[in-house]
Design a protein around this motif. Structure first.
Motif, short mmCIF file in Angstrom:
data_model
loop_
_atom_site.label_atom_id
_atom_site.label_comp_id
_atom_site.label_asym_id
_atom_site.label_seq_id
_atom_site.Cartn_x
_atom_site.Cartn_y
_atom_site.Cartn_z
N GLY A 161 -43.11 64.89 21.03
CA GLY A 161 -41.89 64.83 20.21
C GLY A 161 -42.04 65.73 18.99
N THR A 187 -43.36 64.33 27.50
CA THR A 187 -43.30 65.76 27.72
C THR A 187 -44.64 66.18 28.26
OG1 THR A 187 -41.79 65.87 25.89
CG2 THR A 187 -42.94 67.92 26.42
N ASP A 207 -31.94 64.09 21.92
CA ASP A 207 -32.48 65.13 21.01
C ASP A 207 -31.37 65.80 20.20
OD1 ASP A 207 -35.18 64.90 21.21
OD2 ASP A 207 -35.46 66.49 22.67
O1 DON Z 1 -37.81 68.59 23.18
C1 DON Z 1 -38.29 67.76 22.42
O2 DON Z 1 -38.59 67.99 21.27
C2 DON Z 1 -38.58 66.36 22.95
N1 DON Z 1 -37.67 66.05 24.02
C3 DON Z 1 -40.01 66.27 23.35
C4 DON Z 1 -40.40 64.89 23.80
C5 DON Z 1 -41.86 64.67 23.88
O3 DON Z 1 -42.66 65.50 23.55
C6 DON Z 1 -42.31 63.34 24.32
N2 DON Z 1 -43.73 63.32 24.51
N3 DON Z 1 -44.54 62.59 24.13
#
Ligand code: DON
Length: 568
Positions: free
Chosen positions: A473, A380, A422
């Protein structure tokens, strides 16, 4: 401080073209990652120097923070393919100089052919390879619709904001050593999950300083520039995406694409120690968990305990546990599931949860379950932007895992997300971030999957004071929580708030994750209280801007990546 991350070969042709262009003055063959910036006119901090520079170039042309955020987001889709995207989704939070606070939800949706048990085998076991990799893992992308929703708050036409991204895709840019390493690591996945040759795979291993060209992506961006939202959700791009789905066993249809729309939502707003906090509401879990955690923290004199003291870390760990226990049970897309947000964030509920808190000893996630509320009648990326007129923008956007589902839409050159993971693919089965869920976050066609992304703006005396957010995440919400406490309670400047080691607890698994450089003395104390500690490489990549009362803008990019702060 300029730390030179790579040396590129300046290519006169591009520079000459850029010099004539009304917008772009980037040198994509020779750039460095500047970690901090202080100035007065505006600043952009993002995961990539070229993207931050693209944003600043737009500010210099008279654009506001929204223009700069859009240009940065589009440039990230080119120069940071692991997470920047047009095939994913995210959240946009802004405070406008008019005093208005806005949020835009451009989270992906489950396709119409999706259903609750789509990732279960005939025996009822979860098949996580399918929810995490390849065509079937992709949700209906929201990023482009989000940009068009935000455009009404911008000053410049999209054609100017997208121009840097088009040039970077078409003429290429030099990749950093860490981008080269990550492309090499995922080479087998790009080969496995694609039906056509992709720009990310070549015969020799990538090295920092190599140039990445993405001509098909450039064509898609041009269609968006010329035809607007329809340049992505209809016509040629939509056709190519649906063809890709058919070749690879995916289910996103023309109708899913043409029906997708981003949504303005009422922000999650609350006060913390005299500051007004504005963050993303559901389907961001941060919109519920951040107020819960800060409201619990507010009841304790945490500043007296001291930063990274045993007492402060133990308290914050237990607060994180209490909040995350409720995430698993109650949180999901509010358009599909009635979430008792008011109850969960009420002072009475906060008091009842805190009765479970024991100082000086480790809590236990078997005993601490979700509370009972009355029924209510790796990858992300984040970018923070502030301009000199009082506008601030905080955007977190994602493909979910690094390079999403690894599938590039043949002929259209963009990566698809693997956001379907998710959702709770089966009650109690952890997703790729270890998060569990149930009914509230079950798959339903058209529903948005629960997210941890927590783009946030803190106002002081009604004006933007802190702009913050991060990837990571489930660690996103706890990192934003720590960033706010570090700055408001422990009086830290943005540099320390971004770069000091972080920790994370998410109820299940019942352990504290810490970065490798977390102080050993505190860890020893926690172990003695009964905590299990797990060290991990890094937590998040936080991008913070602080705006002082005299108008000085301080921006800091995280040391953990190629992140860069630019401004003027
Ligand atoms: O929306 C979410 O919570 C996840 N898809 C975020 C994923 C994420 O932050 C990956 N990064 N390191």
């Amino acid at each position: 401080m300029k730390s030179s991350l790579l040396l590129g070969v300046a290519l006169w042709a591009f520079v000459a073209a850029a010099a004539q262009s009304p917008v772009v003055k980037l040198d994509p063959y020779n750039y460095a990652s500047q970690k901090s910036f202080t100035g007065r006119n505006g600043a952009v901090v993002s995961a990539h120097p070229l993207a931050s520079q693209a944003g600043v170039s737009v500010l210099k042309k008279g654009g506001n923070a929204i223009d700069a955020a859009i240009a940065t987001q589009l440039a990230l889709a080119v120069v940071y393919p692991a997470a920047g995207n047009i095939g994913g989704g995210g959240f946009f939070v802004a405070h406008l100089s008019t005093g208005e606070n806005i949020t835009i939800d451009f989270r992906e949706k489950a396709p119409q052919k999706g259903h609750r048990d789509m990732y279960l085998d005939p025996a009822g076991n979860a098949v996580l390879d399918k929810s995490q990799n390849g065509h079937l893992a992709a949700g209906v992308p929201g990023a482009v619709a989000g940009i068009f929703k935000a455009l009404k708050y911008a000053k410049l036409p999209l054609s100017q904001l997208i121009a840097p991204a088009i040039e970077l895709a078409e003429k290429g840019f030099v990749i950093t050593p860490s981008e080269a390493e990550s492309l090499n690591d995922d080479r087998p996945n790009f080969i496995k999950y694609n039906t056509r040759p992709v720009a990310f795979v070549r015969d020799r291993p990538w090295r920092g300083g190599d140039t990445l060209f993405q001509p098909e992506l450039a064509q898609t961006l041009k269609r968006i520039s010329e035809k607007g939202q329809a340049g992505f959700y209809k016509g040629k791009t939509a056709k190519l995406l649906v063809k890709e789905m058919k070749r690879g066993g995916g289910i996103i249809s023309r109708k899913d694409l043409s029906q997708y729309d981003a949504k303005e939502r009422t922000p999650s707003e609350f006060t913390y120690k005299g500051h007004q906090i504005i963050t993303m509401p559901l389907p961001s879990s941060g919109g519920v968990l951040l107020p819960m955690m800060l409201k619990m923290t507010e009841r304790f004199p945490i500043a007296e305990y001291g930063f990274h003291s045993l007492k402060a870390v133990q308290l914050m760990t237990e607060i994180e546990r209490l909040a995350y226990a409720d995430r698993a049970k109650y949180l999901g897309d509010p358009d599909f599931y009635k979430v008792p947000v008011k109850e969960l964030t009420s002072e009475a509920y906060i008091s009842s949860r805190l009765r479970l808190y024991r100082p000086d000893m480790a809590g236990n996630s078997q005993e601490i379950q979700s509370g009972i509320v009355a029924k209510e009648s790796e990858e992300t990326t984040h970018l923070s932007v502030a301009d000199g007129q009082g506008n601030a923008v905080s955007i977190t956007t994602t493909l979910n895992g690094g390079y999403g589902c690894y599938t590039v839409v043949g002929g259209a050159g963009f990566l698809l997300n693997n956001e379907m993971d998710d959702f709770s693919v089966k009650p109690g089965v952890p997703n790729m971030y270890g998060a569990v869920g149930g009914e509230a976050n079950a798959i339903v066609p058209g529903k948005r999957m629960l997210s941890s992304m927590t783009p946030t703006i803190v106002l002081r005396n009604g004006k933007p004071y802190i702009v913050a957010g991060t990837p990571g995440g489930t660690t996103i919400t706890t990192s934003v929580y720590q960033t706010i406490v570090n700055m408001l309670d422990f009086n830290m400047g943005p540099d320390d708030a971004v770069n000091k080691p972080k920790f994370h607890m998410q109820w299940l698994p019942d352990l504290i994750s810490v970065e490798n450089d977390f102080p050993e003395e505190t860890l020893e104390g926690l172990r003695k209280m009964g905590y299990t500690i797990k060290k991990r490489g890094q937590i998040g990549r936080t991008e913070v801007i602080r705006i002082l009362a005299d108008g000085t803008i301080e921006a800091v990019g995280d040391k953990r990546g190629d992140d860069a702060a630019e401004g003027y």
